[in-house]
Design a protein around this motif. Structure first.
Motif, PDB file in Angstrom:
ATOM      1  N   ARG A 272     -17.427 -21.752 -49.562  1.00  0.00           N
ATOM      2  CA  ARG A 272     -18.826 -21.849 -49.967  1.00  0.00           C
ATOM      3  C   ARG A 272     -19.125 -23.259 -50.456  1.00  0.00           C
ATOM      4  NH1 ARG A 272     -21.228 -17.185 -49.782  1.00  0.00           N
ATOM      5  NH2 ARG A 272     -20.008 -15.277 -49.857  1.00  0.00           N
TER       6      ARG A 272
ATOM      7  N   SER B 110     -24.466 -23.899 -41.779  1.00  0.00           N
ATOM      8  CA  SER B 110     -25.420 -23.157 -42.606  1.00  0.00           C
ATOM      9  C   SER B 110     -25.494 -21.722 -42.118  1.00  0.00           C
ATOM     10  CB  SER B 110     -26.801 -23.794 -42.524  1.00  0.00           C
ATOM     11  OG  SER B 110     -26.774 -25.062 -43.115  1.00  0.00           O
ATOM     12  N   HIS B 111     -25.552 -20.816 -43.074  1.00  0.00           N
ATOM     13  CA  HIS B 111     -25.686 -19.384 -42.814  1.00  0.00           C
ATOM     14  C   HIS B 111     -26.752 -18.848 -43.759  1.00  0.00           C
ATOM     15  CE1 HIS B 111     -22.132 -18.958 -40.232  1.00  0.00           C
ATOM     16  NE2 HIS B 111     -21.601 -19.907 -40.987  1.00  0.00           N
ATOM     17  N   PRO B 112     -27.207 -17.633 -43.533  1.00  0.00           N
ATOM     18  CA  PRO B 112     -28.179 -17.048 -44.472  1.00  0.00           C
ATOM     19  C   PRO B 112     -27.668 -17.026 -45.916  1.00  0.00           C
ATOM     20  CG  PRO B 112     -28.044 -15.725 -42.481  1.00  0.00           C
ATOM     21  CD  PRO B 112     -26.970 -16.764 -42.388  1.00  0.00           C
ATOM     22  N   ASP B 113     -26.332 -16.981 -46.090  1.00  0.00           N
ATOM     23  CA  ASP B 113     -25.737 -16.962 -47.434  1.00  0.00           C
ATOM     24  C   ASP B 113     -25.611 -18.352 -48.038  1.00  0.00           C
ATOM     25  OD1 ASP B 113     -25.459 -14.245 -47.157  1.00  0.00           O
ATOM     26  OD2 ASP B 113     -23.373 -14.355 -46.526  1.00  0.00           O
ATOM     27  N   GLY B 114     -25.947 -19.414 -47.294  1.00  0.00           N
ATOM     28  CA  GLY B 114     -25.840 -20.780 -47.790  1.00  0.00           C
ATOM     29  C   GLY B 114     -24.977 -21.640 -46.889  1.00  0.00           C
ATOM     30  N   GLU B 115     -24.556 -22.789 -47.412  1.00  0.00           N
ATOM     31  CA  GLU B 115     -23.716 -23.712 -46.654  1.00  0.00           C
ATOM     32  C   GLU B 115     -22.242 -23.377 -46.836  1.00  0.00           C
ATOM     33  OE1 GLU B 115     -24.784 -27.667 -47.991  1.00  0.00           O
ATOM     34  OE2 GLU B 115     -25.920 -27.940 -46.143  1.00  0.00           O
TER      35      GLU B 115
END
Length: 106
Positions: A67, A47-52
């Motif tokens: 993504r 997980s990242h701030p931009d999503g999984e």
């Protein structure tokens, strides 16, 4: 022994070669941005701030983060959109997503 090379010279040459190799690898990887690649998904989701993102390897062993969450051990067509922290970042193409979803239904 006579005429030995001072210790600091080979060490600095090795450091220079490693730096050059890293630059060449990044230049090679940048060449894939905007292109389609085949990649096999791994069993790693982060997980990242931009999503999984699901980690994958391209057919020439470059690290790729796709993504979304994807099933492991699947070869997928991925469009590379960026190079971040030494890894390609991409998403499954629309045509590939349709094929992927139809196989999941079967």
């Amino acid at each position: 022994m006579q005429n030995q090379v001072p210790v600091h010279i080979p060490a600095s040459a090795i450091a220079l070669l490693r730096e050059l190799a890293a630059e060449k690898k990044l230049a090679f990887m940048r060449g894939f941005v905007g292109k389609m690649v085949e990649a096999i998904t791994l069993n790693v989701v982060s997980s990242h701030p931009d999503g999984e993102f699901t980690e994958a390897l391209t057919d020439n062993y470059l690290k790729l983060r796709m993504r979304g969450r994807h099933e492991a051990n699947r070869w997928l067509g991925v469009r590379v959109e960026d190079l971040v922290d030494g890894a390609l970042v991409g998403f499954i193409s629309v045509a590939e997503m349709r094929r992927y979803r139809s196989e999941a239904v079967d």
